[in-house]
Design an enzyme around this catalytic site. Structure first.
Site, PDB file in Angstrom:
ATOM      1  N   ASP A 106      21.883 -38.159  57.231  1.00  0.00           N
ATOM      2  CA  ASP A 106      20.978 -38.205  58.374  1.00  0.00           C
ATOM      3  C   ASP A 106      21.664 -38.899  59.541  1.00  0.00           C
ATOM      4  O   ASP A 106      22.567 -39.721  59.360  1.00  0.00           O
ATOM      5  CB  ASP A 106      19.706 -38.976  58.011  1.00  0.00           C
ATOM      6  CG  ASP A 106      18.868 -38.255  56.970  1.00  0.00           C
ATOM      7  OD1 ASP A 106      18.917 -37.020  56.932  1.00  0.00           O
ATOM      8  OD2 ASP A 106      18.183 -38.942  56.192  1.00  0.00           O
ATOM      9  N   ALA A 107      21.212 -38.583  60.740  1.00  0.00           N
ATOM     10  CA  ALA A 107      21.802 -39.189  61.939  1.00  0.00           C
ATOM     11  C   ALA A 107      21.767 -40.713  61.880  1.00  0.00           C
ATOM     12  O   ALA A 107      22.679 -41.387  62.371  1.00  0.00           O
ATOM     13  CB  ALA A 107      21.059 -38.697  63.182  1.00  0.00           C
TER      14      ALA A 107
END
Length: 276
Positions: A106-107
């Site tokens: 995930d970012a």
């Protein structure tokens, strides 16, 4: 991107003429897409959000690149991000090569990312992830009274996203998922550092399982306390960090086929900067 944009929002983008074909002509929402056709979603006068581009190269050889991904930094283009992504930065650094990440973080998650220097190498790595042959260890910090020093969660996770791109526990139609947890350190502020070993690879698995158990990950903008769901996906640079870090990967090197292991030092919220 489709998971974070509602049908009504897409209809509005089509109405504004922001979805175009290869000739830069607006297309209707009922346009039939044929194999090989490409379309663009235009973002006029949009500035990409600031990200953390301090990528650390931990290892590279003729086949493999191992990076320690900072946060916030999305992996691939989507939504408001195009150039401010790990993929774009790697392409710029290694041109004319186009390194291909073999998996996703995930970012907001920091830590190890494996990238193949060719499509074939990336494919071999992806197969190892898909077949559960990669041993993954994360560090994660949560709040709340944990059930013990070691525990696991087998709750199935939804195949599709709920509102705002979130996965949830779905006991009827969900995909099998299992995560093992072990306490690493208890802090005076009531938080606890855990070692998490996902035995399956579902989207947001660690975050969903801890949220389901009542111990949401610190700094998580999506899986909130009290079984609530947020809508924010990518944190801003000034936001408190997500307390989730991909700390260790063990797998077969895609070139030599020998077992290899890599470790990434933990961010400041962890116990030290010396890895697991």
């Amino acid at each position: 991107m489709a998971g974070s944009v509602t049908a009504a929002e897409w209809q509005a983008e089509f109405a504004r003429g922001r979805v175009v074909n290869s000739s830069q002509e607006p297309v209707p929402p009922a346009q039939i897409v044929r194999a090989g056709q490409r379309y663009q979603h235009l973002f006029p006068q949009v500035t990409e959000p600031e990200v953390n581009g301090a990528i650390e190269i931990l290892h590279e050889d003729k086949a493999l690149i191992v990076v320690n991904k900072p946060a916030p930094l999305p992996m691939h283009a989507g939504g408001r991000f195009f150039r401010n992504t790990l993929q774009h930065i790697l392409n710029a650094a290694y041109q004319p090569e186009q390194p291909r990440p073999a998996h996703r973080l995930d970012a907001n998650t920091t830590g190890l990312v494996l990238a193949g220097r060719t499509r074939a190498v990336a494919g071999r790595l992806q197969r190892q992830f898909a077949q559960g042959q990669v041993e993954k260890t994360y560090l994660v910090r949560v709040r709340g009274e944990l059930p013990g020093d070691e525990f696991r969660c087998d709750a199935p996770i939804s195949a599709g996203a709920a509102g705002g791109c979130a996965r949830t526990v779905d006991g009827r139609n969900g995909l099998a998922a299992c995560t093992e947890f072990r306490v690493r350190r208890r802090f005076a502020d009531g938080s606890t550092l855990l070692e998490a070993r996902p035995l399956t690879g579902r989207t947001n698995q660690i975050r969903v399982h801890l949220w389901h158990l009542g111990f949401p990950v610190g700094g998580d903008p999506m899986y909130l306390p009290g079984q609530q769901l947020g809508r924010t996906q990518t944190l801003a640079m000034e936001d408190p960090p997500l307390w989730l870090h991909a700390a260790r990967l063990r797998f077969l090197h895609p070139g030599s086929l020998e077992p290899v292991e890599f470790n990434a030092p933990c961010p400041a919220w962890g116990p030290s900067r010396t890895g697991v």
